[in-house]
Scaffold this motif. Sequence first.
Motif, PDB file in Angstrom:
ATOM      1  N   ARG A 125       0.824  -1.210   0.000  1.00  9.72           N
ATOM      2  CA  ARG A 125       0.000   0.000   0.000  1.00  9.72           C
ATOM      3  C   ARG A 125       0.857   1.259   0.000  1.00  9.72           C
ATOM      4  O   ARG A 125       0.493   2.266  -0.622  1.00  9.72           O
ATOM      5  N   ILE A 126       1.987   1.211   0.686  1.00 12.95           N
ATOM      6  CA  ILE A 126       2.939   2.329   0.624  1.00 12.95           C
ATOM      7  C   ILE A 126       3.431   2.489  -0.809  1.00 12.95           C
ATOM      8  O   ILE A 126       3.495   3.606  -1.344  1.00 12.95           O
ATOM      9  N   ALA A 127       3.765   1.363  -1.447  1.00 21.84           N
ATOM     10  CA  ALA A 127       4.241   1.381  -2.828  1.00 21.84           C
ATOM     11  C   ALA A 127       3.187   1.971  -3.763  1.00 21.84           C
ATOM     12  O   ALA A 127       3.501   2.811  -4.620  1.00 21.84           O
ATOM     13  N   LEU A 128       1.934   1.546  -3.591  1.00 22.89           N
ATOM     14  CA  LEU A 128       0.853   2.044  -4.439  1.00 22.89           C
ATOM     15  C   LEU A 128       0.667   3.552  -4.254  1.00 22.89           C
ATOM     16  O   LEU A 128       0.499   4.289  -5.234  1.00 22.89           O
ATOM     17  N   ILE A 178      -7.167  18.673 -20.615  1.00 20.04           N
ATOM     18  CA  ILE A 178      -8.037  17.512 -20.403  1.00 20.04           C
ATOM     19  C   ILE A 178      -7.199  16.268 -20.162  1.00 20.04           C
ATOM     20  O   ILE A 178      -7.511  15.451 -19.287  1.00 20.04           O
ATOM     21  N   MET A 179      -6.122  16.116 -20.932  1.00 17.05           N
ATOM     22  CA  MET A 179      -5.202  14.990 -20.768  1.00 17.05           C
ATOM     23  C   MET A 179      -4.650  14.931 -19.337  1.00 17.05           C
ATOM     24  O   MET A 179      -4.668  13.868 -18.703  1.00 17.05           O
ATOM     25  N   SER A 180      -4.173  16.065 -18.856  1.00 15.92           N
ATOM     26  CA  SER A 180      -3.593  16.112 -17.515  1.00 15.92           C
ATOM     27  C   SER A 180      -4.627  15.798 -16.441  1.00 15.92           C
ATOM     28  O   SER A 180      -4.365  15.019 -15.521  1.00 15.92           O
ATOM     29  N   ILE A 181      -5.814  16.384 -16.565  1.00  9.21           N
ATOM     30  CA  ILE A 181      -6.869  16.159 -15.572  1.00  9.21           C
ATOM     31  C   ILE A 181      -7.296  14.692 -15.574  1.00  9.21           C
ATOM     32  O   ILE A 181      -7.437  14.071 -14.511  1.00  9.21           O
ATOM     33  N   ALA A 182      -7.485  14.119 -16.765  1.00  6.12           N
ATOM     34  CA  ALA A 182      -7.902  12.717 -16.863  1.00  6.12           C
ATOM     35  C   ALA A 182      -6.831  11.790 -16.290  1.00  6.12           C
ATOM     36  O   ALA A 182      -7.145  10.836 -15.566  1.00  6.12           O
ATOM     37  N   GLY A 183      -5.573  12.066 -16.604  1.00  5.54           N
ATOM     38  CA  GLY A 183      -4.484  11.244 -16.077  1.00  5.54           C
ATOM     39  C   GLY A 183      -4.393  11.319 -14.565  1.00  5.54           C
ATOM     40  O   GLY A 183      -4.208  10.301 -13.891  1.00  5.54           O
ATOM     41  N   MET A 184      -4.521  12.528 -14.024  1.00  2.00           N
ATOM     42  CA  MET A 184      -4.441  12.692 -12.573  1.00  2.00           C
ATOM     43  C   MET A 184      -5.622  12.027 -11.869  1.00  2.00           C
ATOM     44  O   MET A 184      -5.456  11.405 -10.816  1.00  2.00           O
ATOM     45  N   LEU A 185      -6.822  12.156 -12.464  1.00  7.22           N
ATOM     46  CA  LEU A 185      -8.000  11.497 -11.885  1.00  7.22           C
ATOM     47  C   LEU A 185      -7.841   9.978 -11.887  1.00  7.22           C
ATOM     48  O   LEU A 185      -8.211   9.297 -10.926  1.00  7.22           O
ATOM     49  N   SER A 186      -7.269   9.452 -12.965  1.00  5.99           N
ATOM     50  CA  SER A 186      -7.045   8.012 -13.057  1.00  5.99           C
ATOM     51  C   SER A 186      -6.171   7.520 -11.916  1.00  5.99           C
ATOM     52  O   SER A 186      -6.462   6.510 -11.267  1.00  5.99           O
ATOM     53  N   MET A 187      -5.103   8.251 -11.639  1.00  6.38           N
ATOM     54  CA  MET A 187      -4.187   7.851 -10.567  1.00  6.38           C
ATOM     55  C   MET A 187      -4.795   8.073  -9.177  1.00  6.38           C
ATOM     56  O   MET A 187      -4.569   7.283  -8.258  1.00  6.38           O
ATOM     57  N   LEU A 188      -5.572   9.128  -9.037  1.00  8.66           N
ATOM     58  CA  LEU A 188      -6.236   9.393  -7.758  1.00  8.66           C
ATOM     59  C   LEU A 188      -7.226   8.286  -7.431  1.00  8.66           C
ATOM     60  O   LEU A 188      -7.299   7.809  -6.282  1.00  8.66           O
ATOM     61  N   ILE A 189      -7.977   7.834  -8.425  1.00  7.86           N
ATOM     62  CA  ILE A 189      -8.933   6.748  -8.226  1.00  7.86           C
ATOM     63  C   ILE A 189      -8.211   5.439  -7.935  1.00  7.86           C
ATOM     64  O   ILE A 189      -8.651   4.635  -7.099  1.00  7.86           O
ATOM     65  N   THR A 190      -7.083   5.217  -8.596  1.00  9.47           N
ATOM     66  CA  THR A 190      -6.307   3.990  -8.404  1.00  9.47           C
ATOM     67  C   THR A 190      -5.834   3.839  -6.965  1.00  9.47           C
ATOM     68  O   THR A 190      -5.619   2.717  -6.481  1.00  9.47           O
ATOM     69  N   LEU A 212      -7.501   1.105  -4.707  1.00 10.46           N
ATOM     70  CA  LEU A 212      -7.503  -0.295  -5.135  1.00 10.46           C
ATOM     71  C   LEU A 212      -7.677  -1.274  -3.975  1.00 10.46           C
ATOM     72  O   LEU A 212      -8.223  -2.358  -4.145  1.00 10.46           O
ATOM     73  N   ALA A 213      -7.191  -0.897  -2.799  1.00  7.08           N
ATOM     74  CA  ALA A 213      -7.264  -1.804  -1.653  1.00  7.08           C
ATOM     75  C   ALA A 213      -8.558  -1.642  -0.864  1.00  7.08           C
ATOM     76  O   ALA A 213      -8.697  -2.188   0.232  1.00  7.08           O
ATOM     77  N   SER A 214      -9.540  -0.931  -1.434  1.00  5.69           N
ATOM     78  CA  SER A 214     -10.773  -0.625  -0.694  1.00  5.69           C
ATOM     79  C   SER A 214     -11.787  -1.760  -0.700  1.00  5.69           C
ATOM     80  O   SER A 214     -12.806  -1.677  -0.026  1.00  5.69           O
ATOM     81  N   GLY A 215     -11.530  -2.812  -1.487  1.00  7.99           N
ATOM     82  CA  GLY A 215     -12.474  -3.928  -1.540  1.00  7.99           C
ATOM     83  C   GLY A 215     -13.393  -3.902  -2.740  1.00  7.99           C
ATOM     84  O   GLY A 215     -14.220  -4.804  -2.920  1.00  7.99           O
ATOM     85  N   ILE A 216     -13.299  -2.862  -3.565  1.00  9.57           N
ATOM     86  CA  ILE A 216     -14.103  -2.791  -4.794  1.00  9.57           C
ATOM     87  C   ILE A 216     -13.155  -2.711  -5.991  1.00  9.57           C
ATOM     88  O   ILE A 216     -13.241  -1.811  -6.827  1.00  9.57           O
ATOM     89  N   HIS A 217     -12.257  -3.659  -6.051  1.00  5.14           N
ATOM     90  CA  HIS A 217     -11.164  -3.697  -7.021  1.00  5.14           C
ATOM     91  C   HIS A 217     -11.649  -3.514  -8.462  1.00  5.14           C
ATOM     92  O   HIS A 217     -11.140  -2.652  -9.196  1.00  5.14           O
ATOM     93  N   ASP A 218     -12.625  -4.301  -8.896  1.00  5.37           N
ATOM     94  CA  ASP A 218     -13.056  -4.269 -10.290  1.00  5.37           C
ATOM     95  C   ASP A 218     -13.640  -2.916 -10.666  1.00  5.37           C
ATOM     96  O   ASP A 218     -13.378  -2.396 -11.762  1.00  5.37           O
ATOM     97  N   PHE A 219     -14.447  -2.336  -9.776  1.00  3.28           N
ATOM     98  CA  PHE A 219     -15.047  -1.028 -10.031  1.00  3.28           C
ATOM     99  C   PHE A 219     -13.969   0.036 -10.162  1.00  3.28           C
ATOM    100  O   PHE A 219     -14.005   0.879 -11.083  1.00  3.28           O
TER     101      PHE A 219
END
Length: 209
Positions: A75-78, A105-117, A120-127
């Motif tokens: 989780r630290i690594a992630l 738009i590219m920057s915002i979308a990329g940052m949102l993708s990483m923020l959501i990632t 991943l350890a929240s228990g709703i991995h697929d979503f």
Amino acid sequence: MTTREKRFDKVITLLPILGIALFVLFYIIAALFYPEGSYASPNQSGFSLKNNYLCDLLDNRAINGVFNSARTYARIALGILCFSLILFWYQLSKLFDRKNRSQTIMSIAGMLSMLITLFLASGIHDFIIRIAGVFGVIALLISFIELYKANYYKLLLIGIICLLLFLTNYYIYETELLIDILPLIQKVTFLSFISWFILLSVHIYRKLR
């Protein structure tokens, strides 16, 4: 921009590379601490490059139900990786001489993708994977267009290969066709992406020199 600001800008540009290196270090440590088990072989000892997914290291329990002592390091690594790539997507537009709305738009979308990632350890991995993937693909497609317009053809080709690998992962995951080799393909895809991010960061650094 003053000389001090330029130096600071160049240092910031290299931070994603440092973050990726720290991510790799912590994930190796996590793999060493992973107790046992994979979907293909529940009783295997330790972490298997062939059979375990990277996300297995994030779970509270190993595949066979044993307490996962690797999760803290994973989780630290992630967290390090996600914040590093948020910074990367924020800076990517510096690679291009001509600025436009698409790059924003590219920057915002990329940052949102990483923020959501990060979740991943929240228990709703697929979503999480699906939502982060949508924003990530948007960021990638726009970056491809911008790389093409700026004549960065080699970087564009590597990026396209990364996207094709990602789509292959998703197809196998959803259809379960060749599912036995998915953990290995996942790691190849991941290494391809982080290598591409490093190359882009180096080019941004050279651009600022």
